[in-house]
Design a protein around this motif. Structure first.
Motif, PDB file in Angstrom:
ATOM      1  N   TYR A 161      -4.443   1.538   9.401  1.00 27.78           N
ATOM      2  CA  TYR A 161      -4.948   0.392   8.524  1.00 27.78           C
ATOM      3  C   TYR A 161      -3.881   0.262   7.236  1.00 27.78           C
ATOM      4  CZ  TYR A 161      -9.094  -0.177  11.405  1.00 27.78           C
ATOM      5  OH  TYR A 161      -9.690  -0.479  12.604  1.00 27.78           O
ATOM      6  N   ASN A 162      -3.310   1.409   6.799  1.00 25.48           N
ATOM      7  CA  ASN A 162      -2.420   1.400   5.825  1.00 25.48           C
ATOM      8  C   ASN A 162      -1.369   0.576   6.176  1.00 25.48           C
ATOM      9  OD1 ASN A 162      -4.101   2.281   3.536  1.00 25.48           O
ATOM     10  ND2 ASN A 162      -3.343   4.362   3.747  1.00 25.48           N
ATOM     11  N   ASP A 214      -6.724   5.973   8.917  1.00 31.91           N
ATOM     12  CA  ASP A 214      -6.017   5.733   7.338  1.00 31.91           C
ATOM     13  C   ASP A 214      -4.817   5.288   7.627  1.00 31.91           C
ATOM     14  OD1 ASP A 214      -8.329   6.406   6.325  1.00 31.91           O
ATOM     15  OD2 ASP A 214      -7.799   8.532   5.960  1.00 31.91           O
ATOM     16  N   ASN A 215      -3.833   5.958   8.482  1.00 32.20           N
ATOM     17  CA  ASN A 215      -2.685   5.323   8.480  1.00 32.20           C
ATOM     18  C   ASN A 215      -2.438   4.083   9.348  1.00 32.20           C
ATOM     19  OD1 ASN A 215      -1.185   7.640   7.136  1.00 32.20           O
ATOM     20  ND2 ASN A 215      -1.051   8.716   9.006  1.00 32.20           N
ATOM     21  N   ASN A 231     -11.521  -2.804  -0.903  1.00 29.08           N
ATOM     22  CA  ASN A 231     -10.393  -2.755  -1.708  1.00 29.08           C
ATOM     23  C   ASN A 231     -10.180  -4.158  -2.222  1.00 29.08           C
ATOM     24  OD1 ASN A 231      -7.876  -2.581  -2.796  1.00 29.08           O
ATOM     25  ND2 ASN A 231      -6.943  -1.215  -1.207  1.00 29.08           N
ATOM     26  N   ALA A 249       0.880  -1.351   0.015  1.00 27.53           N
ATOM     27  CA  ALA A 249       0.247  -0.007  -0.054  1.00 27.53           C
ATOM     28  C   ALA A 249       0.851   1.312   0.306  1.00 27.53           C
ATOM     29  CB  ALA A 249      -0.904   0.080   1.112  1.00 27.53           C
ATOM     30  N   ASN A 307       0.351  -2.924   4.856  1.00 27.12           N
ATOM     31  CA  ASN A 307       1.916  -3.164   4.296  1.00 27.12           C
ATOM     32  C   ASN A 307       2.406  -4.076   5.195  1.00 27.12           C
ATOM     33  OD1 ASN A 307       3.147  -0.828   2.338  1.00 27.12           O
ATOM     34  ND2 ASN A 307       1.345  -0.043   3.473  1.00 27.12           N
ATOM     35  N   LEU A 336     -10.457   6.812   3.822  1.00 33.38           N
ATOM     36  CA  LEU A 336      -9.991   5.582   3.173  1.00 33.38           C
ATOM     37  C   LEU A 336     -10.861   4.253   3.832  1.00 33.38           C
ATOM     38  CD1 LEU A 336      -6.197   6.072   2.789  1.00 33.38           C
ATOM     39  CD2 LEU A 336      -7.955   6.548   1.190  1.00 33.38           C
ATOM     40  N   PHE A 360       1.057   4.506   1.240  1.00 35.12           N
ATOM     41  CA  PHE A 360       0.593   5.673   2.245  1.00 35.12           C
ATOM     42  C   PHE A 360       1.430   6.859   2.589  1.00 35.12           C
ATOM     43  CE2 PHE A 360       2.812   2.636   4.805  1.00 35.12           C
ATOM     44  CZ  PHE A 360       3.378   3.358   5.697  1.00 35.12           C
TER      45      PHE A 360
END
Length: 419
Positions: free
Chosen positions: A131-132, A128-129, A165, A18, A136, A37, A20
């Motif tokens: 889960y990103n 957002d961060n 996604n 991902a 990863n 997101l 991010f």
């Protein structure tokens, strides 16, 4: 007996990294940029705020972490933030997230995994961060074949975010497949396809393989035929379906598909010609098998190697086409760095009562080196015997008796001619 060539579909792994932004999502939100997101996440997103005295260090870290050549500087600065006694959980998590990104860029995936695991454990990043980073980390687990870690992490991500996604589901399918969870992989591929709106080629390959692993051959073949019908010149689809036909006792369909593609110029690699040869050969259609190899050698698709001339010699021999078999076997013997093809040549020559040639071929094979010298000595003994050289035959049988693989046979033959 002819060797049966095993043909197996191999699923293509799907990896996702991902992309991010290391700057926190709150800063983006303040600039009016959309960052939702994971709007359906059940986790309440933390507000996220730096310790005031660490703001300058964070700003510097964010400005240098993507600059080539400054990776070690970025990691050192991240560690300063992480170990600062004034650092809040959010400071640490942002620094760990950034350090993980830098470590991965340096191909230090083990260190990246450590930083990402710690960033998630802090539980301080905005959604957002947070889960990103999770995505990863899962990708790194998959890449490192740590599927027992990837599976629950991806399940957690999906459960907490209800993400749509498709790449996440594709990665989950890859992890499931490579972890031997084929039924689960099928469901994840279906989800990925649903959210993408169409299947991707590598997803279809994995889906075919999962069906095959579960013994759901009808579904696999139906899917393979459907894919090929949409694009009849798709080499991957042709190969996959041919493999399915071959593995399900439908060699006629497999060879018709492959040979049709060859004649249309779609198959132009050595492995393609080997597959067609194997299918014909296992169907005992030796003439067709030989013709395929001869075309491949003539076109330069198959290299001038002993391996292919040995295959060609065997196809001709079992097809009762002896002269070309001897010619191909001689070529294989000349090209080979060992004596194995020479033993086959000697055996064929001996069976054709071309004893002087058989003797020469067998001795040349022994000189080059063979796995079972006794086999070559048995050819020599037979050729000497039928050349009425009893002393030579007895001596050859004694040599063959030294090899455990031919000892019993040689001793019995020696006893018979010594009466």
């Amino acid at each position: 007996m002819k060797a049966l060539h095993t043909l197996k579909i191999v699923a293509l792994a799907v990896f996702l990294t991902a992309s991010f932004a290391a700057p926190d999502a709150d800063a983006q939100r303040k600039r009016g940029e959309p960052v939702a997101l994971y709007p359906d996440a059940t986790r309440k997103s933390p507000t996220g705020s730096y310790a005031p005295r660490l703001a300058k260090q964070h700003q510097k870290l964010q400005s240098i972490y993507t600059e080539e050549g400054r990776e070690q500087e970025a990691l050192a600065l991240a560690e300063e933030i992480i170990n600062n006694e004034r650092a809040k959980p959010y400071d640490k998590a942002i620094a760990m997230m950034t350090a993980g990104t830098v470590a991965v860029s340096m191909d230090d995936e083990a260190r990246g995994i450590d930083y990402f695991e710690r960033a998630i454990a802090e539980d301080a990043l905005v959604n957002d961060n947070h889960y990103n980073v999770m995505i990863n980390l899962a990708a790194l687990y998959v890449n490192a074949s740590q599927f027992d870690k990837a599976d629950p992490l991806l399940a957690r991500l999906i459960a907490e975010t209800s993400t749509k996604n498709p790449d996440v589901y594709a990665m989950q399918a890859s992890s499931f497949y490579n972890n031997g969870k084929y039924a689960e992989a099928i469901e994840s591929i279906k989800k990925a396809t649903e959210f993408k709106g169409e299947a991707q080629p590598q997803w279809n390959s994995m889906l075919l393989a999962a069906y095959a692993e579960l013994g759901q051959d009808d579904q696999a073949i139906a899917l393979g035929e459907s894919i090929l019908a949409k694009n009849p010149d798709d080499k991957r689809a042709i190969s996959n379906l041919a493999l399915l036909y071959s593995n399900n006792d439908q060699p006629e369909k497999a060879v018709a598909l492959l040979d049709g593609a060859r004649k249309r110029g779609l198959l132009n690699e050595a492995e393609d010609y080997e597959r067609i040869f194997s299918t014909y050969y296992n169907m005992e259609q030796e003439a067709q098998a030989a013709a395929v190899l001869e075309e491949g050698l003539a076109k330069g698709i198959l290299p001038q190697e002993a391996k292919y001339y040995t295959m060609l010699a065997q196809a001709h021999y079992f097809g009762d086409n002896i002269a070309p078999a001897i010619s191909a076997a001689q070529k294989a013997a000349d090209l080979s760095t060992d004596g194995e093809p020479g033993v086959f040549l000697a055996q064929v020559l001996s069976q054709e009562d071309r004893n002087p040639e058989a003797l020469a071929a067998a001795r040349a094979a022994i000189a080059k080196g063979v796995k079972s010298p006794g086999t070559a000595w048995m050819v020599i003994a037979r050729s000497e015997y039928y050349s009425e050289n009893m002393a030579g035959a007895k001596a050859a049988y004694r040599e063959a008796a030294k090899d455990p693989a031919t000892r019993e046979q040689a001793e019995k033959a020696l006893a018979q001619i010594s009466r």
